[in-house]
Structure formats: structure tokens, C-alpha cells
Design a protein around this motif. Structure first.
Motif, PDB file in Angstrom:
ATOM      1  N   LEU A   7       0.793  -1.228   0.000  1.00 50.95           N
ATOM      2  CA  LEU A   7       0.000   0.000   0.000  1.00 50.95           C
ATOM      3  C   LEU A   7       0.828   1.282   0.000  1.00 50.95           C
ATOM      4  O   LEU A   7       0.328   2.336  -0.400  1.00 50.95           O
ATOM      5  CB  LEU A   7      -0.932   0.014   1.213  1.00 50.95           C
ATOM      6  N   ALA A   8       2.065   1.215   0.450  1.00 53.55           N
ATOM      7  CA  ALA A   8       2.886   2.426   0.628  1.00 53.55           C
ATOM      8  C   ALA A   8       2.894   3.361  -0.583  1.00 53.55           C
ATOM      9  O   ALA A   8       2.751   4.575  -0.415  1.00 53.55           O
ATOM     10  CB  ALA A   8       4.302   2.048   1.050  1.00 53.55           C
ATOM     11  N   PRO A   9       3.036   2.869  -1.822  1.00 56.72           N
ATOM     12  CA  PRO A   9       3.072   3.802  -2.957  1.00 56.72           C
ATOM     13  C   PRO A   9       1.746   4.528  -3.220  1.00 56.72           C
ATOM     14  O   PRO A   9       1.708   5.478  -3.989  1.00 56.72           O
ATOM     15  CB  PRO A   9       3.432   2.927  -4.152  1.00 56.72           C
ATOM     16  N   THR A  10       0.681   4.077  -2.590  1.00 54.40           N
ATOM     17  CA  THR A  10      -0.614   4.723  -2.810  1.00 54.40           C
ATOM     18  C   THR A  10      -0.925   5.790  -1.765  1.00 54.40           C
ATOM     19  O   THR A  10      -1.987   6.405  -1.817  1.00 54.40           O
ATOM     20  CB  THR A  10      -1.755   3.684  -2.820  1.00 54.40           C
ATOM     21  N   PHE A  11       0.003   6.020  -0.851  1.00 57.64           N
ATOM     22  CA  PHE A  11      -0.227   7.013   0.206  1.00 57.64           C
ATOM     23  C   PHE A  11       0.217   8.381  -0.298  1.00 57.64           C
ATOM     24  O   PHE A  11       1.253   8.914   0.091  1.00 57.64           O
ATOM     25  CB  PHE A  11       0.507   6.602   1.475  1.00 57.64           C
ATOM     26  N   THR A  12      -0.597   8.956  -1.193  1.00 61.32           N
ATOM     27  CA  THR A  12      -0.289  10.247  -1.808  1.00 61.32           C
ATOM     28  C   THR A  12      -1.490  11.175  -1.719  1.00 61.32           C
ATOM     29  O   THR A  12      -2.638  10.721  -1.661  1.00 61.32           O
ATOM     30  CB  THR A  12       0.088  10.087  -3.295  1.00 61.32           C
ATOM     31  N   TRP A  13      -1.200  12.468  -1.736  1.00 61.05           N
ATOM     32  CA  TRP A  13      -2.284  13.445  -1.730  1.00 61.05           C
ATOM     33  C   TRP A  13      -3.095  13.369  -3.013  1.00 61.05           C
ATOM     34  O   TRP A  13      -4.322  13.573  -2.994  1.00 61.05           O
ATOM     35  CB  TRP A  13      -1.738  14.860  -1.530  1.00 61.05           C
ATOM     36  N   ARG A  51       0.659   5.268  -9.775  1.00 60.56           N
ATOM     37  CA  ARG A  51       1.458   6.237 -10.555  1.00 60.56           C
ATOM     38  C   ARG A  51       0.618   7.408 -11.061  1.00 60.56           C
ATOM     39  O   ARG A  51       1.116   8.524 -11.187  1.00 60.56           O
ATOM     40  CB  ARG A  51       2.110   5.545 -11.755  1.00 60.56           C
ATOM     41  N   GLU A  52      -0.639   7.113 -11.402  1.00 55.32           N
ATOM     42  CA  GLU A  52      -1.513   8.115 -12.015  1.00 55.32           C
ATOM     43  C   GLU A  52      -2.945   7.925 -11.498  1.00 55.32           C
ATOM     44  O   GLU A  52      -3.723   7.171 -12.083  1.00 55.32           O
ATOM     45  CB  GLU A  52      -1.485   7.966 -13.543  1.00 55.32           C
ATOM     46  N   PRO A  53      -3.297   8.592 -10.404  1.00 54.18           N
ATOM     47  CA  PRO A  53      -4.618   8.388  -9.800  1.00 54.18           C
ATOM     48  C   PRO A  53      -5.793   8.606 -10.753  1.00 54.18           C
ATOM     49  O   PRO A  53      -6.826   7.955 -10.616  1.00 54.18           O
ATOM     50  CB  PRO A  53      -4.643   9.389  -8.650  1.00 54.18           C
ATOM     51  N   ASP A  54      -5.627   9.463 -11.747  1.00 54.18           N
ATOM     52  CA  ASP A  54      -6.715   9.718 -12.691  1.00 54.18           C
ATOM     53  C   ASP A  54      -7.048   8.482 -13.525  1.00 54.18           C
ATOM     54  O   ASP A  54      -8.129   8.399 -14.119  1.00 54.18           O
ATOM     55  CB  ASP A  54      -6.363  10.905 -13.589  1.00 54.18           C
ATOM     56  N   ALA A  55      -6.162   7.488 -13.540  1.00 59.79           N
ATOM     57  CA  ALA A  55      -6.426   6.239 -14.263  1.00 59.79           C
ATOM     58  C   ALA A  55      -7.610   5.484 -13.657  1.00 59.79           C
ATOM     59  O   ALA A  55      -8.173   4.592 -14.302  1.00 59.79           O
ATOM     60  CB  ALA A  55      -5.180   5.351 -14.267  1.00 59.79           C
ATOM     61  N   LEU A  56      -8.015   5.841 -12.447  1.00 61.61           N
ATOM     62  CA  LEU A  56      -9.204   5.225 -11.845  1.00 61.61           C
ATOM     63  C   LEU A  56     -10.431   5.410 -12.731  1.00 61.61           C
ATOM     64  O   LEU A  56     -11.348   4.591 -12.694  1.00 61.61           O
ATOM     65  CB  LEU A  56      -9.480   5.833 -10.468  1.00 61.61           C
ATOM     66  N   ALA A  57     -10.447   6.457 -13.523  1.00 56.89           N
ATOM     67  CA  ALA A  57     -11.584   6.720 -14.410  1.00 56.89           C
ATOM     68  C   ALA A  57     -11.775   5.592 -15.421  1.00 56.89           C
ATOM     69  O   ALA A  57     -12.860   5.438 -15.982  1.00 56.89           O
ATOM     70  CB  ALA A  57     -11.397   8.055 -15.129  1.00 56.89           C
ATOM     71  N   GLU A  58     -10.750   4.799 -15.663  1.00 57.27           N
ATOM     72  CA  GLU A  58     -10.839   3.690 -16.619  1.00 57.27           C
ATOM     73  C   GLU A  58     -11.372   2.413 -15.981  1.00 57.27           C
ATOM     74  O   GLU A  58     -11.732   1.472 -16.692  1.00 57.27           O
ATOM     75  CB  GLU A  58      -9.465   3.415 -17.216  1.00 57.27           C
ATOM     76  N   ALA A  59     -11.410   2.349 -14.668  1.00 60.02           N
ATOM     77  CA  ALA A  59     -11.852   1.137 -13.983  1.00 60.02           C
ATOM     78  C   ALA A  59     -13.367   0.993 -14.091  1.00 60.02           C
ATOM     79  O   ALA A  59     -14.111   1.900 -13.707  1.00 60.02           O
ATOM     80  CB  ALA A  59     -11.434   1.165 -12.517  1.00 60.02           C
ATOM     81  N   THR A 133      -8.855  20.690  -9.913  1.00 58.11           N
ATOM     82  CA  THR A 133      -9.192  19.284 -10.077  1.00 58.11           C
ATOM     83  C   THR A 133      -9.269  18.906 -11.550  1.00 58.11           C
ATOM     84  O   THR A 133      -8.809  17.833 -11.941  1.00 58.11           O
ATOM     85  CB  THR A 133     -10.511  18.956  -9.359  1.00 58.11           C
ATOM     86  N   ALA A 134      -9.818  19.782 -12.371  1.00 59.37           N
ATOM     87  CA  ALA A 134      -9.887  19.505 -13.811  1.00 59.37           C
ATOM     88  C   ALA A 134      -8.488  19.366 -14.406  1.00 59.37           C
ATOM     89  O   ALA A 134      -8.264  18.577 -15.323  1.00 59.37           O
ATOM     90  CB  ALA A 134     -10.662  20.615 -14.520  1.00 59.37           C
ATOM     91  N   ARG A 135      -7.535  20.108 -13.865  1.00 59.77           N
ATOM     92  CA  ARG A 135      -6.160  20.015 -14.350  1.00 59.77           C
ATOM     93  C   ARG A 135      -5.477  18.745 -13.849  1.00 59.77           C
ATOM     94  O   ARG A 135      -4.804  18.059 -14.600  1.00 59.77           O
ATOM     95  CB  ARG A 135      -5.374  21.257 -13.891  1.00 59.77           C
ATOM     96  N   ARG A 136      -5.671  18.413 -12.579  1.00 59.30           N
ATOM     97  CA  ARG A 136      -4.957  17.291 -11.981  1.00 59.30           C
ATOM     98  C   ARG A 136      -5.646  15.940 -12.203  1.00 59.30           C
ATOM     99  O   ARG A 136      -4.975  14.907 -12.269  1.00 59.30           O
ATOM    100  CB  ARG A 136      -4.788  17.512 -10.477  1.00 59.30           C
ATOM    101  N   LEU A 137      -6.971  15.944 -12.249  1.00 57.95           N
ATOM    102  CA  LEU A 137      -7.748  14.709 -12.402  1.00 57.95           C
ATOM    103  C   LEU A 137      -8.825  14.916 -13.470  1.00 57.95           C
ATOM    104  O   LEU A 137     -10.021  14.865 -13.197  1.00 57.95           O
ATOM    105  CB  LEU A 137      -8.417  14.324 -11.076  1.00 57.95           C
ATOM    106  N   PRO A 138      -8.428  15.145 -14.706  1.00 57.17           N
ATOM    107  CA  PRO A 138      -9.417  15.512 -15.730  1.00 57.17           C
ATOM    108  C   PRO A 138     -10.479  14.442 -15.991  1.00 57.17           C
ATOM    109  O   PRO A 138     -11.658  14.765 -16.134  1.00 57.17           O
ATOM    110  CB  PRO A 138      -8.572  15.777 -16.976  1.00 57.17           C
ATOM    111  N   ARG A 139     -10.086  13.184 -16.046  1.00 60.01           N
ATOM    112  CA  ARG A 139     -11.065  12.128 -16.352  1.00 60.01           C
ATOM    113  C   ARG A 139     -12.007  11.888 -15.176  1.00 60.01           C
ATOM    114  O   ARG A 139     -13.211  11.715 -15.376  1.00 60.01           O
ATOM    115  CB  ARG A 139     -10.342  10.850 -16.757  1.00 60.01           C
ATOM    116  N   LEU A 140     -11.481  11.890 -13.955  1.00 59.58           N
ATOM    117  CA  LEU A 140     -12.356  11.735 -12.788  1.00 59.58           C
ATOM    118  C   LEU A 140     -13.261  12.947 -12.616  1.00 59.58           C
ATOM    119  O   LEU A 140     -14.404  12.814 -12.197  1.00 59.58           O
ATOM    120  CB  LEU A 140     -11.535  11.496 -11.523  1.00 59.58           C
ATOM    121  N   SER A 141     -12.762  14.128 -12.955  1.00 53.28           N
ATOM    122  CA  SER A 141     -13.583  15.341 -12.868  1.00 53.28           C
ATOM    123  C   SER A 141     -14.774  15.262 -13.811  1.00 53.28           C
ATOM    124  O   SER A 141     -15.867  15.718 -13.480  1.00 53.28           O
ATOM    125  CB  SER A 141     -12.752  16.579 -13.211  1.00 53.28           C
TER     126      SER A 141
END
Length: 150
Positions: A7-13, A51-59, A133-141
């Protein structure tokens, strides 16, 4: 490898913000359970999201939640897996016949160093600020729009 190390690599803001965006709010406990849930998405998705939290939009599991109020999500749909945190302790108890306290004592005797830092990695930012948020997480936004007045 311990679950804590996985889990350690997922502990990010950034990932915390992604979880907040999906859930509508995210406490420290719910973020931990969310990160446990990521394990269930499989190694490839877990690595991509770390590595790229916005990739959650593909799940597909996340896409099914989009456009719906969290109040309408079933227990099975919630992106959390608290029970995973208890698997090792339960296995210890089942195999040894000892108690949960004995399990904690056994872990403590290992002088195990927590691989997770005190604070999440990266820069803390406000997921409720639309432009940010649109800049950092465009697909989730796009999947989980939120008003500035939240």
C-alpha cells in the motif's frame, strides 16, 4: 511482502484527492479502506493508479458509480475493502488458536517498521476547486463533477 509495503506507494495526496472526488468526501479511515480496495482491482490497475490516480476513471468499478449518489451504491459497490486489513490476524487466529492480542504481540515482537510515512507524499490540494481538479484529475472530474460551493 506485507500489505503495508504494498500500500505504501498509494499514500499520496493525489490519490487521496481522487478518492475524495469519487466518494464525495474522504476521511483518513475511508482513504485507507479505499487503498485496500485498490488491491482488489488487480496488480496492473493498482500499479497504474499508484502512478496516475486519474487512471481510476478507466476502472469499470468506478465508471459504474459515476452519475449516481453514493447513497444509492450497494455495499458491494462501495470502493472500500476494510475486511482485507483483518485477513492476516484472522488467519493467525485460525491456525494458532490464539487471540487477536496474541497476533498483535507477535507482530510487535518482529520490530516491524511501518513503511508508510507520517503524511501522504506530494502536495496537498483542495479537490473541491474545479479548475485545480480539472487540471490534476481531468477524467475523474468529468465522471464526478462537483460544484465549487461544496
Amino acid at each position: 511482502m506485507s500489505l503495508d509495503r504494498v500500500l505504501a506507494p498509494t499514500f499520496t495526496w493525489d490519490l487521496w484527492a481522487a478518492a475524495d472526488r469519487i466518494l464525495g468526501w474522504c476521511s483518513d479511515d475511508s482513504f485507507f479502506y479505499f487503498r485496500l480496495w485498490l488491491v482488489g482491482l488487480g496488480r496492473d490497475m493498482f500499479g497504474r493508479v499508484a502512478r496516475e490516480p486519474d487512471a481510476l476513471a478507466e476502472a469499470p468499478e468506478v465508471q459504474r458509480l459515476a452519475g449516481r449518489s453514493p447513497r444509492s451504491w450497494t455495499d458491494h459497490e462501495w470502493p472500500e475493502w476494510e475486511e482485507l486489513d483483518y485477513v492476516a490476524g484472522q488467519a493467525f487466529e485460525d491456525v494458532t488458536g490464539k487471540t487477536h492480542d496474541d497476533f498483535n504481540d507477535a507482530i510487535g515482537a518482529q520490530n516491524f517498521e511501518d513503511p508508510e510515512p507520517k503524511d501522504p507524499a506530494g502536495e496537498r490540494w483542495d479537490v473541491n476547486r474545479g479548475e485545480e481538479t480539472a487540471r490534476r484529475l481531468p477524467r475523474l472530474s468529468a465522471l464526478f463533477p462537483v460544484s465549487e460551493a461544496k
